[in-house]
Design a protein around this motif. Structure first.
Motif, mmCIF file in Angstrom:
data_model
loop_
_atom_site.group_PDB
_atom_site.id
_atom_site.type_symbol
_atom_site.label_atom_id
_atom_site.label_comp_id
_atom_site.label_asym_id
_atom_site.label_seq_id
_atom_site.Cartn_x
_atom_site.Cartn_y
_atom_site.Cartn_z
ATOM 1 N N PHE A 177 -10.316 83.837 -17.514
ATOM 2 C CA PHE A 177 -10.568 83.710 -16.079
ATOM 3 C C PHE A 177 -10.680 82.254 -15.668
ATOM 4 C CE2 PHE A 177 -14.814 83.276 -17.597
ATOM 5 C CZ PHE A 177 -15.684 82.899 -16.571
ATOM 6 N N ALA A 178 -10.163 81.980 -14.462
ATOM 7 C CA ALA A 178 -10.183 80.639 -13.880
ATOM 8 C C ALA A 178 -10.855 80.744 -12.519
ATOM 9 C CB ALA A 178 -8.760 80.099 -13.743
ATOM 10 N N PRO A 179 -12.171 80.488 -12.445
ATOM 11 C CA PRO A 179 -12.918 80.667 -11.202
ATOM 12 C C PRO A 179 -12.930 79.402 -10.346
ATOM 13 C CG PRO A 179 -14.444 80.245 -12.989
ATOM 14 C CD PRO A 179 -13.053 80.152 -13.584
ATOM 15 N N VAL A 230 -18.906 86.266 -11.964
ATOM 16 C CA VAL A 230 -18.786 85.279 -13.038
ATOM 17 C C VAL A 230 -19.616 85.700 -14.245
ATOM 18 C CG1 VAL A 230 -19.294 82.892 -13.691
ATOM 19 C CG2 VAL A 230 -18.229 83.370 -11.483
ATOM 20 N N TYR A 285 -17.764 88.393 -16.146
ATOM 21 C CA TYR A 285 -16.715 87.856 -17.008
ATOM 22 C C TYR A 285 -17.310 87.287 -18.301
ATOM 23 C CZ TYR A 285 -13.110 88.280 -13.400
ATOM 24 O OH TYR A 285 -12.215 88.771 -12.482
ATOM 25 N N ILE A 286 -18.410 86.587 -18.176
ATOM 26 C CA ILE A 286 -19.047 86.006 -19.369
ATOM 27 C C ILE A 286 -19.573 87.111 -20.284
ATOM 28 C CG2 ILE A 286 -20.983 84.605 -20.160
ATOM 29 C CD1 ILE A 286 -20.637 82.957 -17.556
ATOM 30 N N THR A 305 -12.679 84.257 -21.624
ATOM 31 C CA THR A 305 -12.621 82.821 -21.860
ATOM 32 C C THR A 305 -12.424 82.099 -20.532
ATOM 33 O OG1 THR A 305 -11.679 83.094 -24.057
ATOM 34 C CG2 THR A 305 -11.365 80.965 -23.004
ATOM 35 N N LEU A 306 -13.249 81.101 -20.242
ATOM 36 C CA LEU A 306 -13.115 80.318 -19.023
ATOM 37 C C LEU A 306 -12.138 79.178 -19.265
ATOM 38 C CD1 LEU A 306 -15.967 79.205 -16.633
ATOM 39 C CD2 LEU A 306 -14.062 77.686 -17.187
ATOM 40 N N ARG A 307 -11.046 79.165 -18.480
ATOM 41 C CA ARG A 307 -10.067 78.080 -18.555
ATOM 42 C C ARG A 307 -9.675 77.705 -17.129
ATOM 43 N NH1 ARG A 307 -6.343 80.423 -23.450
ATOM 44 N NH2 ARG A 307 -7.670 79.743 -25.163
ATOM 45 N N TYR A 308 -10.238 76.624 -16.654
ATOM 46 C CA TYR A 308 -10.018 76.199 -15.272
ATOM 47 C C TYR A 308 -9.959 74.680 -15.220
ATOM 48 C CZ TYR A 308 -10.984 75.302 -10.328
ATOM 49 O OH TYR A 308 -10.933 74.844 -9.032
ATOM 50 N N ASP A 333 -3.351 76.232 -13.616
ATOM 51 C CA ASP A 333 -4.297 77.341 -13.740
ATOM 52 C C ASP A 333 -3.605 78.689 -13.589
ATOM 53 O OD1 ASP A 333 -6.536 75.819 -14.293
ATOM 54 O OD2 ASP A 333 -7.050 75.538 -12.184
#
Length: 316
Positions: free
Chosen positions: A195-197, A213, A216-217, A222-225, A232
């Motif tokens: 996810f890209a927030p 958010v 998602y965690i 995986t956070l990729r932003y 993105d």
């Protein structure tokens, strides 16, 4: 017979029977993007140009030069009658042939706010076979392209005549775009947990975004932003799923522009089997009534896009 793996952009578009006039425009844009890739590497490109665009955004030298490169390339085709960009925010008459069929809208350098940190940036281009850019839905596009300028320079091309987007990689030594892969796998599944927030500051005041958010965690996404829209979203094509979301609130309003950014990207994502939304409907059905129209946005696999729509409803 030349193998597709060795083909350049124009050759592959011809082999896949894309219309000749559209091929000419695509090749012109590709040439401009190769020029922008060189500009990104310039040591002075990240310096301020000393002016703002019509939207009030501070311009870098590379913003101005990238804008000139794309306008010049489109004009030389004589096939594009009108164009507008995020840096030149008006309907520009390109003086094309009397029967010039196309108009184009583009963001010449998306992510210029992070280029000083040496993050990847990109270009976004939308092309319609219409007389006006306004009131034209993304689904009516003839083609859309996104270029990513990073460790590699890549160009993703989607057209109304191809079933899925095609990627080309830049051979920097010869400034040629060579076929690298097809994005033919569907993005409709939910196996990719990425996810890209964007616009995360509105989570400070909106419980619904903060809770999403946290969801998602908790579900091990995986956070990729990076803060640059093109890379993105590009990662979703590469990974075959995941989600980019940019909700809005009263104190953190929409920044992404419908005409120059959201409509072309929606066209590419849907061609790759993904989904999009402005919080109420698919961006593929959305059009721009004004040049500076902005919107919330989400791109990715269908399940996560539906989750974003629920978020927006809970925040309204």
């Amino acid at each position: 017979i030349k193998m597709e793996a060795a083909m350049e952009l124009g050759e592959l578009m011809k082999a896949r029977e894309v219309a000749q006039d559209l091929r000419t425009v695509l090749e012109a844009v590709a040439g401009a993007c190769a020029q922008i890739a060189r500009l990104v590497e310039s040591p002075h490109g990240v310096l301020r140009a000393g002016q703002d665009n019509a939207f009030g955004d501070a311009q870098l030298r590379i913003d101005v030069e990238a804008d000139k490169a794309l306008f010049g390339a489109l004009k030389r085709t004589r096939l594009v009658h009108t164009a507008s960009s995020e840096e030149t925010t008006s309907m520009v008459d390109l003086g094309g042939a009397d029967d010039a069929p196309f108009c184009a809208a583009f963001d010449p350098l998306d992510g210029s706010s992070v280029i000083g940190s040496d993050f990847s940036v990109g270009s976004i281009i939308g092309i319609w076979r219409q007389k006006s850019l306004l009131h034209q839905p993304a689904g009516a596009m003839s083609a859309a392209m996104i270029a990513v300028y990073g460790p590699r320079a890549v160009l993703v091309v989607a057209t109304d005549q191809l079933s899925h987007p095609v990627e080309f990689a830049l051979d920097r030594s010869q400034s040629r775009w060579q076929f690298s892969r097809d994005f033919s796998s569907s993005m409709s599944g939910n196996a990719v947990k990425l996810f890209a927030p964007a616009n995360l500051r509105c989570a400070a005041e909106l419980d619904a975004y903060r809770e999403l958010v946290a969801w998602y965690i908790a579900n091990r996404f995986t956070l990729r932003y990076t803060g640059a829209l093109v890379p993105d979203v590009y990662q979703l094509l590469v990974k075959g799923g995941g989600v980019f979301l940019n909700p809005t609130s009263a104190s953190a309003p929409a920044k992404l522009r419908v005409l120059y950014e959201l409509l072309p990207i929606a066209f590419v994502v849907h061609k790759a089997g993904g989904s999009s939304s402005d919080g109420e409907r698919s961006l593929l059905d959305r059009s721009a009534a004004e040049l500076d129209e902005r919107s919330a946005a989400c791109f990715g696999d269908t399940e996560q896009v539906r989750r974003f729509e629920t978020l927006q409803k809970n925040m309204s």
